[in-house]
Design an enzyme around this catalytic site. Sequence first.
Site: not given
Ligand code: PMV
Length: 316
Positions: A113, A155
Amino acid sequence: MPTVRTSAPGKIILFGEHAVVHSQPALAVPLTAVQVMVTAEKAADGAGITILAPDINQRLHLPADAPHTTGPVYNALARPVLLALEHLDYPIPDLVLTVRSTIPIAGGLGSGAALATALIRATAAALESPLDNVALNNLVYAIEKLHHGTPSGIDNTVIVYEQPVYFVRGRPIETFPIARPFDLVLADTGVSSPTHLSVGDVRRLYDAEPDRIGTIFAQIGALVKQARQCIESGDVEALGPLMDQNHTLLDALTVSSPELDQLCCAAREAGALGAKLSGGGRGGNMIALVTPDRAAPVAAALTQAGAHHVIQTTVG
Ligand code: PMV
């Protein structure tokens, strides 16, 4: 055209990851200690766009007549730029975009992101058509969907707005005040774990056992609400046990890993008030809540326990 420089921070999910995909709230804050930085410079007439990412040894060329598509042939570097051009209704300009990043890839700190945010900002600024945060957030969310399938949107929201966010999927952004700063130590397991895989597994688990998994989601949602109250009232020490409980619930969703468990245990043994995985899990980063005097010993214990990279940061 003067040189344009843009950046975007990483993010830390404090509480609520995974359950947030299933409409529970989550809390996240920007992490400015790590950044994606993009420089945009004018290229020779007719040269099209060159995107350079020296840290990961990538060089990509979009010729002036490249189609405006974000389809599968394009990667994480090209898609945000093409989407920005499509949104702004511009043909391919003559630009060199150079990307540098200190955010670990697939580590739960929002690298995808942040990359999309900084690239779209740079493209729009180079064309002298800067985007407001609402438009930017929508575009970065569209990129997140291409990469992840069913992202909650947390994100892109925390990274684009660069503010603490109490996030509920589909609702307008809600920020919250941090009454008293608190210290975190982040540690990277060094295991790269794509978020869409753990999100897909949790979805299958929920489909197979909706009652049991739905109860876990609701328990995580309740922890998030308690944590928000603690942060808003300055009772930051109380966040520690809430983090431990959130980690146990994430483990029940099968998204922890031996490495994450080991780092959480090491942090607690070294005096952290609480610890949990952060982000998609199965690898990536964990966070530990510490009093300022315990930050250095906890960081040392995490390195000793096998962390590849440790960051100390103050939230608020
Ligand atoms: O792994 P990251 O930093 O992309 O975090 C994802 C967070 C989740 O809750 C697992 C997925 C989401 O889309 O919210």
